[in-house]
Design an enzyme around this catalytic site. Structure first.
Site, mmCIF file in Angstrom:
data_model
loop_
_atom_site.group_PDB
_atom_site.id
_atom_site.type_symbol
_atom_site.label_atom_id
_atom_site.label_comp_id
_atom_site.label_asym_id
_atom_site.label_seq_id
_atom_site.Cartn_x
_atom_site.Cartn_y
_atom_site.Cartn_z
ATOM 1 N N ARG A 8 -1.763 -166.886 -35.548
ATOM 2 C CA ARG A 8 -2.897 -167.731 -35.935
ATOM 3 C C ARG A 8 -3.096 -167.702 -37.452
ATOM 4 N NH1 ARG A 8 -7.296 -163.563 -33.510
ATOM 5 N NH2 ARG A 8 -6.998 -164.763 -31.598
ATOM 6 N N HIS A 11 -19.962 -159.804 -49.630
ATOM 7 C CA HIS A 11 -20.269 -158.897 -50.751
ATOM 8 C C HIS A 11 -19.258 -157.770 -50.921
ATOM 9 C CE1 HIS A 11 -23.862 -161.249 -50.207
ATOM 10 N NE2 HIS A 11 -24.140 -160.971 -51.469
ATOM 11 N N ILE A 34 -18.122 -161.538 -60.949
ATOM 12 C CA ILE A 34 -16.900 -161.716 -60.160
ATOM 13 C C ILE A 34 -16.475 -163.185 -60.165
ATOM 14 C CG2 ILE A 34 -17.475 -159.783 -58.619
ATOM 15 C CD1 ILE A 34 -17.954 -162.005 -56.432
ATOM 16 N N ASP A 35 -17.358 -164.069 -60.637
ATOM 17 C CA ASP A 35 -17.036 -165.508 -60.611
ATOM 18 C C ASP A 35 -16.141 -165.911 -61.786
ATOM 19 O OD1 ASP A 35 -18.837 -165.466 -58.513
ATOM 20 O OD2 ASP A 35 -20.507 -166.209 -59.724
ATOM 21 N N GLY A 45 -24.551 -161.978 -66.174
ATOM 22 C CA GLY A 45 -23.666 -163.109 -65.908
ATOM 23 C C GLY A 45 -24.113 -164.341 -66.683
#
Ligand code: F6P
Length: 362
Positions: A178, A268, A142-143, A116
């Site tokens: 809700r 995760h 994943i960011d 990353g």
């Protein structure tokens, strides 16, 4: 062409797609009759004496489940624990020398580093570790906070995981009248929340790049004419005067406004899940590009997908294109980051869909 010896390691937080990358590298080496070793536990394994490695051979090690998440090589303690403790103890140069020696002892022609923005920035900063071999980096996270590439390995699968998670929550949300405040991962980059939020047509998406007004969020929810729905909150947002987990902060405010709600933390699970087709195709494209780079004796490069084209760029270009941030773990070390740009097409699309995305672009 002379037989080569290649190494591969996966570093930083895991994600789905790492095993597809490893499998494609294994297949490519078999086709070329090159030798391949996998370095176990990222830099932790490289730091051990001798380095912890396994031979990756298609014949003995056919990996039928290359679409499963995680990494068969393991990523170690997020790739930085030894760097971190060595840096704090002022022993970074000794630590780096050890990594360099390990690589030298392995007699590699090339190393494929799947990492990353932290791992790529480390490689850029401490490039002396990799002298004498061809270093080719493959971006994964994943960011999706890596500059100069339209996609990173694992991102699409994470969006899919989050989408499915929210689809399920919406059913119970409806049954109980809700709202759910779902906190996504992504560090200080809102890409994951933005993409999944559009996929599920969330009522609101709060990301670190855009300021939001809690009263306007509440007005927006009350005007929705529904008594259930999903508010996606990226883990990097903050609310002035409040502390704790972002989803909890927003949830408390909704409670005060009499909006029944619950929080949910997929955590995760976003890094898990069977690798989706687009991540597998990305893996094939990046690995193809990595082999060309090795064959052309390129080094200190990263594979990218820019406007549909797979290519390599120098780590210099990667680093300089990003917005620098202090690394939280390593003193005096900067990482190169990408964020949701204020003129992002997706922000406009979300707004046009009637999703509340905040107020002002920071
Ligand atoms: O960088 C990937 C990521 O999953 C982030 O989105 C998240 O903030 C972080 O890693 C979680 O790290 P850890 O698994 O160490 O808690």
């Amino acid at each position: 062409m002379k037989t080569k010896k290649i190494g591969i390691m996966t570093t930083g937080g895991d994600c789905s797609g790492l095993n597809t990358v490893i499998q494609r590298v294994m297949d490519g080496c078999a086709l070329r009759k090159w030798n391949l070793i996998g370095i176990l536990d990222g830099t932790d394994g490289l730091y051990s004496s001798p380095a912890r490695t396994i031979e990756l051979n298609c014949k003995d090690f056919h990996f039928a489940n290359s679409h499963l998440a995680g990494s068969i090589l393991s990523n170690g303690h997020a790739g930085t624990i030894n760097f971190e403790s060595s840096a704090r103890a002022g022993k970074l140069s000794a630590f780096n020398s050890k990594l360099k020696k390990s690589l030298h002892d392995l007699e590699l022609d090339a190393l494929i580093l799947v990492g990353g923005n932290g791992s790529l920035s480390l490689a850029y900063t401490y490039r002396e570790i990799y002298t004498g071999l061809s270093l080719v980096c493959i971006p994964k996270t994943i960011d999706m906070d890596i500059p100069k590439t339209d996609k990173t390995i694992g991102f699409d699968t994470a969006v899919q995981q989050l989408t499915q998670y929210c689809d399920q929550l919406l059913l119970t949300a409806r049954s109980h009248h809700r709202w759910f405040v779902v906190q996504t991962m992504g560090r200080d980059c809102g890409q994951l929340a933005l993409h999944a939020g559009i996929a599920i047509a969330a009522d609101a998406i709060l990301i670190p790049e855009i300021k939001f007004d809690i009263d306007n969020l509440i007005k927006h929810i009350k005007s929705s004419k529904r008594d259930y729905g999903i508010i996606l909150v990226s883990e990097g947002i903050s609310l002035r005067g409040h502390s704790g987990r972002p989803a909890d902060m927003v949830s408390r405010k909704l409670n005060t406004a009499n909006i029944p709600n619950r929080t949910a933390f997929p955590e995760h699970i976003q890094r898990a899940g069977d690798t989706v087709a687009s991540d597998r195709i990305l893996a094939a494209g990046f690995v193809d590009c990595a082999f060309s780079a090795i064959e052309n004796n390129e080094t200190f490069v990263m594979t990218t997908l820019e406007d549909g084209e797979y290519k390599t760029i120098s780590l210099d270009d990667f680093f300089k294109a990003g917005k620098p941030q202090k690394d939280p773990n390593i003193p005096n070390m900067m990482t190169s980051n990408a964020y949701v740009e204020p003129d992002s097409n997706l922000l406009q699309i979300a707004t046009n869909m009637g999703i509340y995305i905040g107020e002002k672009k920071k």
